[in-house]
Motif scaffolding. Structure first.
Motif, PDB file in Angstrom:
ATOM      1  N   CYS A 252       0.849  -1.204   0.000  1.00 66.08           N
ATOM      2  CA  CYS A 252       0.000   0.000   0.000  1.00 66.08           C
ATOM      3  C   CYS A 252       0.878   1.245   0.000  1.00 66.08           C
ATOM      4  CB  CYS A 252      -0.944  -0.020   1.204  1.00 66.08           C
ATOM      5  SG  CYS A 252      -2.254   1.206   1.077  1.00 66.08           S
ATOM      6  N   VAL A 253       1.516   1.477  -1.132  1.00 67.29           N
ATOM      7  CA  VAL A 253       2.421   2.604  -1.332  1.00 67.29           C
ATOM      8  C   VAL A 253       1.999   3.302  -2.623  1.00 67.29           C
ATOM      9  CG1 VAL A 253       4.821   3.307  -1.669  1.00 67.29           C
ATOM     10  CG2 VAL A 253       4.298   1.353  -0.185  1.00 67.29           C
ATOM     11  N   ALA A 254       1.946   4.627  -2.606  1.00 68.88           N
ATOM     12  CA  ALA A 254       1.472   5.383  -3.773  1.00 68.88           C
ATOM     13  C   ALA A 254       2.141   4.866  -5.051  1.00 68.88           C
ATOM     14  CB  ALA A 254       1.774   6.863  -3.584  1.00 68.88           C
ATOM     15  N   PRO A 255       1.322   4.717  -6.111  1.00 69.56           N
ATOM     16  CA  PRO A 255      -0.062   5.175  -6.297  1.00 69.56           C
ATOM     17  C   PRO A 255      -1.144   4.247  -5.757  1.00 69.56           C
ATOM     18  CG  PRO A 255       0.714   4.211  -8.327  1.00 69.56           C
ATOM     19  CD  PRO A 255       1.888   4.170  -7.384  1.00 69.56           C
ATOM     20  N   VAL A 256      -0.776   3.173  -5.070  1.00 67.09           N
ATOM     21  CA  VAL A 256      -1.796   2.340  -4.414  1.00 67.09           C
ATOM     22  C   VAL A 256      -2.350   3.105  -3.214  1.00 67.09           C
ATOM     23  CG1 VAL A 256      -2.241   0.197  -3.165  1.00 67.09           C
ATOM     24  CG2 VAL A 256      -0.773   0.177  -5.199  1.00 67.09           C
ATOM     25  N   LEU A 257      -3.654   3.150  -3.107  1.00 64.81           N
ATOM     26  CA  LEU A 257      -4.337   3.929  -2.072  1.00 64.81           C
ATOM     27  C   LEU A 257      -4.849   3.077  -0.924  1.00 64.81           C
ATOM     28  CD1 LEU A 257      -6.457   6.029  -4.567  1.00 64.81           C
ATOM     29  CD2 LEU A 257      -4.478   6.869  -3.294  1.00 64.81           C
ATOM     30  N   ASN A 258      -5.268   1.861  -1.221  1.00 63.28           N
ATOM     31  CA  ASN A 258      -5.813   0.983  -0.180  1.00 63.28           C
ATOM     32  C   ASN A 258      -5.668  -0.465  -0.617  1.00 63.28           C
ATOM     33  OD1 ASN A 258      -8.389  -0.725   0.796  1.00 63.28           O
ATOM     34  ND2 ASN A 258      -7.850   0.766   2.369  1.00 63.28           N
ATOM     35  N   VAL A 259      -5.315  -1.311   0.345  1.00 65.71           N
ATOM     36  CA  VAL A 259      -5.282  -2.760   0.138  1.00 65.71           C
ATOM     37  C   VAL A 259      -6.178  -3.403   1.182  1.00 65.71           C
ATOM     38  CG1 VAL A 259      -3.876  -4.850   0.161  1.00 65.71           C
ATOM     39  CG2 VAL A 259      -2.946  -2.740  -0.835  1.00 65.71           C
TER      40      VAL A 259
END
Length: 279
Positions: free
Chosen positions: A230-237
């Motif tokens: 969960c690291v940008a560009p991932v917003l939510n896991v």
């Protein structure tokens, strides 16, 4: 909406963790626990919020911190873990939400607080029907963010109708307020221009509840692995294990990864999690 105007955010939800074999959850089960139509819901938000679900408390507190906002309380109901909701009652509650959203006028967002493992006496996807109804009521351009218990069952209706699904990451559930706050933060960012895309993978596995603690063990390791992605560009896991006693067509483990729109990282992260499970 102009930046000097408070955001108008509708809040709603029906929460039940349903066991197929338990007695039907009737209106009394909800009224004795939480059953708030618009006026009573508004009074709770404006006064002592302690009787509201922790997710809603966290959402409202974060919105208060971020800046001026105009809550639009629609309908909120919760029952203890029990049997499927009496279907006519479910339709009655959903109609209250539909009417409230239609009467609300222009909105800048919708926050839905649900459990995710609901059943009714006639459908295995009541949560998805609530989400679908909300999307149909407000149209395609209004952001919708929902929080879910990690025992919830994710369905295509739920993913397709929302912009972000935010599941708990702890069991016992000590992060409910934090997940509500996360939902608020994401809704505000979407009003500032953020656009999202979600990758949803259903894993054909049903785990017993006793194996789903998050302090240690295989599920804890899986949750921890997901959070490293969960690291940008991932917003939510979100990795939802489901609720075996529901014994529904919606049962199974769900992986939902939300990322900035157009970024391939969300799909990559979801596939890495699925591979981790299969290995």
């Amino acid at each position: 909406m102009p930046s000097n105007q408070p955001l108008r955010i509708a809040i709603l939800g029906i929460s039940l963790e349903a066991n197929r074999r338990s007695p039907v959850s009737d209106k009394k089960a909800f009224v004795d626990t939480l059953y708030l139509e618009a006026d009573d819901f508004a009074a709770k938000l404006q006064a002592d919020r302690a009787s509201l679900p922790a997710t809603v408390q966290g959402f409202a507190a974060e919105m208060d911190t971020i800046g001026a906002w105009d809550p639009v309380p629609v309908f909120l109901a919760e029952a203890p873990p029990g049997g499927p909701i009496d279907h006519p009652l479910f339709l009655e509650m959903m109609e209250s939400m539909r009417q409230g959203l239609q009467d609300a006028g222009d909105l800048d967002g919708v926050y839905i607080s649900e459990h995710g493992a609901g059943l009714t006496t006639q459908t295995d996807d009541p949560d998805g029907l609530v989400f679908k109804m909300a999307r149909e009521s407000v149209g395609p351009d209004v952001p919708i963010v929902a929080t879910l218990d990690l025992h919830g069952h994710v369905t295509p209706n739920m993913v397709n109708a929302t912009d972000v699904l935010v599941a708990y990451i702890t069991n016992p559930h000590v992060d409910q307020e934090a997940r509500g706050a996360e939902a608020a933060h994401l809704l505000v960012r979407m009003n500032e221009g953020l656009r999202t895309t979600a990758t949803f993978i259903r894993v054909p596995m049903i785990s017993p509840a006793v194996s789903l603690l998050t302090a240690k063990g295989p599920y804890a390791d899986l949750i921890d692995f997901g959070q490293t992605l969960c690291v940008a560009p991932v917003l939510n896991v979100s990795i939802l294990a489901g609720f075996a006693p529901a014994n529904g067509r919606t049962n199974g483990m769900s992986i939902v990864v939300t990322a900035d729109a157009g970024a391939p990282d969300g799909a990559e992260a979801a596939n890495r999690i699925a591979k981790e499970i299969s290995d």
